[in-house]
Design an enzyme around this catalytic site. Structure first.
Site, PDB file in Angstrom:
ATOM      1  N   HIS A 129      13.001  12.976   0.404  1.00  0.00           N
ATOM      2  CA  HIS A 129      13.363  14.389   0.441  1.00  0.00           C
ATOM      3  C   HIS A 129      14.018  14.746   1.781  1.00  0.00           C
ATOM      4  CE1 HIS A 129      10.977  15.268  -3.235  1.00  0.00           C
ATOM      5  NE2 HIS A 129      11.836  16.262  -3.324  1.00  0.00           N
TER       6      HIS A 129
ATOM      7  N   LEU B 118       9.717   6.653  -1.349  1.00  0.00           N
ATOM      8  CA  LEU B 118       8.591   7.569  -1.422  1.00  0.00           C
ATOM      9  C   LEU B 118       9.070   9.009  -1.277  1.00  0.00           C
ATOM     10  CD1 LEU B 118       6.139   5.571   0.878  1.00  0.00           C
ATOM     11  CD2 LEU B 118       6.089   5.682  -1.629  1.00  0.00           C
ATOM     12  N   THR B 119       8.173   9.956  -1.513  1.00  0.00           N
ATOM     13  CA  THR B 119       8.539  11.362  -1.648  1.00  0.00           C
ATOM     14  C   THR B 119       9.045  11.998  -0.367  1.00  0.00           C
ATOM     15  OG1 THR B 119       6.994  11.659  -3.476  1.00  0.00           O
ATOM     16  CG2 THR B 119       7.665  13.641  -2.297  1.00  0.00           C
ATOM     17  N   TYR B 120       8.229  12.030   0.673  1.00  0.00           N
ATOM     18  CA  TYR B 120       8.652  12.719   1.894  1.00  0.00           C
ATOM     19  C   TYR B 120       9.838  12.034   2.571  1.00  0.00           C
ATOM     20  CZ  TYR B 120       5.226  16.487   2.265  1.00  0.00           C
ATOM     21  OH  TYR B 120       4.516  17.651   2.079  1.00  0.00           O
TER      22      TYR B 120
END
Length: 416
Positions: free
Chosen positions: A82, A77-79
């Site tokens: 990152h 997933l994104t968070y």
């Protein structure tokens, strides 16, 4: 007189030694202060997008530098990913274990990407130190544009330059903002980031194989071309290392693959901490045994585990923020609440795309391109884990990083 002569000879010898050590040949051998390193995220950009003929700038950078495919950390997933890229730690170790999460140590609040107060609260981020904090603490100034975590004060430090995320800011305007930070010269930036969300947004709406995704890839490629042109105009291009990454890939997600979570367990007896490709479940008090029995049995297209029994290959399940039960959907399946399903059917009544699936699935792989004075030309790296990007960045920037879960070894072949 003999003493004076010997003294004069000694002084002359010292002068000759000093001159020799300061000769151009010797000076060229000395390690120079690292130039600018720019980390660029293309959210949801798969490695194969480079081969569709829509990305001339990125393809040229890859041909003149290094490229590869990265395996994201779980969950894809994104968070979480990152933050993995800038800490070198897997989500289970840096604390950003999902895009939505809870923490008993932060009562009365929950974290989500749309909760601006939580996004700017350092308590959600302080289980690990991102590279821009280490850089600032060691005298290297950072300009962090729209990277998750950059809006919070972490370890008492903010980057020298940052902005609150605004999705409406165009790709070109993001580039121009960074170039304006570089032009300011005070402070002189040694590390910077850019973030583009277009490929992820169009991937969710239309799927990874759609014309819309191809157009989004062309748009962000043009923005990177704008950055390259700006660096060249400023005489900085040859001294700048560009590292282009993505947080995860994207898989087709048809409407037929949408399932209401209420079919799994009585929603009146649980708190769904997360839904989608990763379903996180916390039973309400008094319903623990009943919820465990319902969730841990076999389900079509969904596998559930108690947090302590999640497969070891995912490196996930020890952090207190991981909910008691975690479920992973099969590729293309997506488990949502009734209200989320209604919204999807109203706003995007078509097949789309999703991520968050098994990071070992090729559809979840993320792009990697590196170009600049630190990199060899024409290198194609085998698939590597995204935790290995962090030690590469510390090497490029010239700072000492914290111990993480990756190593320089898998990417070392790309370096000169």
């Amino acid at each position: 007189m003999a003493v004076v002569c010997r003294w004069m000879v000694l002084v002359a010898a010292l002068m000759l030694t000093t001159f020799a050590a300061s000769s151009p040949a010797e000076a060229a051998k000395r390690p120079s202060k690292p130039g600018l390193t720019i980390l660029i995220s293309l959210d949801g950009f798969r490695p194969d997008y480079l081969d569709r003929g829509n990305t001339p700038t990125l393809s040229a950078l890859a041909a003149d530098g290094a490229r590869g495919a990265m395996r994201p950390s779980f969950p894809s997933l994104t968070y979480p990913n990152h933050y993995t890229l800038v800490t070198g730690k897997r989500p289970d170790h840096h604390g950003m274990v999902n895009n939505t999460l809870e923490d008993e140590a932060i009562p009365g609040d929950s974290f989500s990407m749309s909760n601006h107060k939580a996004v700017g609260d350092g308590r959600w981020w302080d289980q690990a130190k991102p590279i821009w904090v280490s850089a600032e603490q060691q005298g290297v100034h950072a300009g962090i544009l729209f990277w998750p975590g950059s809006e919070a004060r972490i370890d008492g430090v903010r980057p020298s330059r940052w902005k609150v995320f605004d999705m409406k800011v165009s790709s070109n305007d993001r580039v121009d903002t960074l170039l304006s930070w570089i032009d300011a010269k005070t402070p002189r930036l040694g590390f910077a980031t850019l973030y583009f969300d277009r490929t992820d947004t169009e991937g969710h709406h239309y799927g990874p194989d759609s014309p819309e995704v191809n157009a989004a890839a062309a748009e962000v490629d043009a923005a990177i071309g704008r950055l390259v042109a700006g660096l060249k105009a400023r005489g900085l291009y040859r001294a700048t290392n560009l590292v282009v990454v993505a947080d995860h890939g994207m898989a087709p997600q048809p409407l037929s693959g949408l399932v209401e979570v209420s079919t799994l367990v009585d929603p009146a007896k649980v708190k769904f901490v997360s839904t989608g490709s990763i379903v996180g479940v916390r039973a309400l008090p008094g319903f623990e045994a009943e919820v465990a029995a319902a969730m841990l049995k076999a389900h079509p297209h969904l596998t559930c585990w108690e947090k302590g029994k999640i497969p070891a290959r995912f490196g996930y399940g020890t952090n207190p923020r991981v909910p008691p039960i975690v479920c992973l959907a099969d590729l293309g399946w997506y488990f949502v609440t009734a209200s989320a399903l209604k919204k999807r059917l109203e706003e995007h009544p078509r097949d789309g795309g999703a991520h968050g699936y098994d990071p070992f699935d090729p559809a979840m792989r993320a792009v990697f391109v590196a170009h600049g004075p630190a990199f060899r030309r024409g290198v194609v790296l085998p698939v590597f884990d995204n935790v290995d990007v962090y030690p590469l960045l510390t090497r490029l920037i010239g700072v000492k990083g914290d111990k993480g879960d990756g190593s320089l070894g898998p990417v070392k072949a790309a370096l000169r």
